[in-house]
Design a protein around this motif. Sequence first.
Motif, PDB file in Angstrom:
ATOM      1  N   HIS A  22       0.867  -1.189   0.000  1.00 35.92           N
ATOM      2  CA  HIS A  22       0.000   0.000   0.000  1.00 35.92           C
ATOM      3  C   HIS A  22       0.903   1.238   0.000  1.00 35.92           C
ATOM      4  O   HIS A  22       1.459   1.603   1.041  1.00 35.92           O
ATOM      5  N   HIS A  24       1.801   5.273  -2.178  1.00 37.67           N
ATOM      6  CA  HIS A  24       1.320   6.339  -3.080  1.00 37.67           C
ATOM      7  C   HIS A  24       2.481   7.043  -3.785  1.00 37.67           C
ATOM      8  O   HIS A  24       3.567   7.181  -3.222  1.00 37.67           O
ATOM      9  N   HIS A  54      -4.569   6.640  -5.148  1.00 33.13           N
ATOM     10  CA  HIS A  54      -6.008   6.856  -5.008  1.00 33.13           C
ATOM     11  C   HIS A  54      -6.674   6.905  -6.383  1.00 33.13           C
ATOM     12  O   HIS A  54      -6.391   7.807  -7.190  1.00 33.13           O
ATOM     13  N   GLU A  78      -6.129   2.256  -4.865  1.00 31.61           N
ATOM     14  CA  GLU A  78      -6.905   2.438  -3.625  1.00 31.61           C
ATOM     15  C   GLU A  78      -8.183   3.192  -3.988  1.00 31.61           C
ATOM     16  O   GLU A  78      -8.150   4.387  -4.278  1.00 31.61           O
ATOM     17  N   ASP A 261       1.297   2.543   3.577  1.00 30.47           N
ATOM     18  CA  ASP A 261       0.514   3.729   3.202  1.00 30.47           C
ATOM     19  C   ASP A 261       1.460   4.922   3.035  1.00 30.47           C
ATOM     20  O   ASP A 261       1.131   6.053   3.387  1.00 30.47           O
ATOM     21  N   HIS A 263       3.369   8.009   1.791  1.00 29.65           N
ATOM     22  CA  HIS A 263       3.035   9.164   0.955  1.00 29.65           C
ATOM     23  C   HIS A 263       4.255  10.030   0.637  1.00 29.65           C
ATOM     24  O   HIS A 263       4.315  10.630  -0.426  1.00 29.65           O
TER      25      HIS A 263
HETATM   26 MN    MN Z   1      -3.464   5.049   1.046  1.00 30.82          MN
END
Ligand code: MN
Length: 288
Positions: A22, A24, A54, A78, A261, A263
């Motif tokens: 996961h 980005h 996303h 996602e 997650d 970023h």
């Molecule tokens: Mn995410």
Amino acid sequence: MRITQKQESTSRVYILNVYDLHTHSHCSDGSLSPTELVMLAKTSGVNVLALTDHDTTKGISEARQAAGDDLTIIAGIEFSAQWRNRGVHIVGLNVDTESAILHSAIEHQSATRIERAYTIAERLEKVGIVGALEGAKHYANGAVIGRPHFAQYLVDQDYVSSHAQAFKKYLGAGKAGDVKQGWPDIEQVVQWIHQSGGIAVLAHPDKYDLTRTKLYELIADFVEVGGRGLEVVSGQQATNVTDKLVRAANDFDLLASCGSDFHAPGQAWQALGKTYVPDTCRPIWKAF
Ligand code: MN
Ligand code: AMP
Ligand code: MN
Ligand code: MN
């Protein structure tokens, strides 16, 4: 790379893959290009990386190119969805990026995001913030537009002192800029993912601020519509949370996923490659 050395008579060495499923890039609200993300993943010891921007798969081909033979890229996305008037996220792993159904799903989400950005800006204007739409568009710079781009505008215009404050005052759950109307329900999203060959995973279940009862209701509904995985580890989370989610995965016979997650660099709680699936549950990669 995590290496476990077994100090027994055989002296066998197990080399375990490090999975981060996961992450980005700047194709949505991350700060790195897919290439930069892959380079950082390599130096962070990640062997299998899912790029899950996303509502887009735009960065996958670049990530694959940058990965070469050193690292496996799992094509991911996602999706934003809605459950009982809350925003929830469902990750699709191992999707076919050529799938016509996936393309039309992404188009649908993109239109929803653009419309939603107008609504967010209108609502912010009512609480005294001007120029937010143009501001957010500027920071999105062609990427999938989202609340983090509004947050950046709010910080740079001195409405708030930080991203966290922007969410706390204006964009987070229940605030003026929290617009989840328009997102599809979880059934629609799970169908999109499965019809494009992927596995649907309920993302960061602990971030929805649900009681245990409500969380189990969400998971039950997710399973009912065909969801197959649960993110039991999301970033650096407390052990008791992991224990709770492992139990939930096993109670519902779900495959367990893990992801940072990630970023942006410098956010230790979302550092690449620090995630794992406990050996008390079934890892999602068995289904890849
Ligand atoms: Mn995410
Ligand atoms: P959106 O896709 O427009 O719904 O925005 C959701 C994104 O905003 C998440 O994926 C996070 O990257 C970010 N986000 C959500 N909540 C917060 C928060 N409290 N502080 C900072 N960023 C947040
Ligand atoms: Mn995000
Ligand atoms: Mn999310």
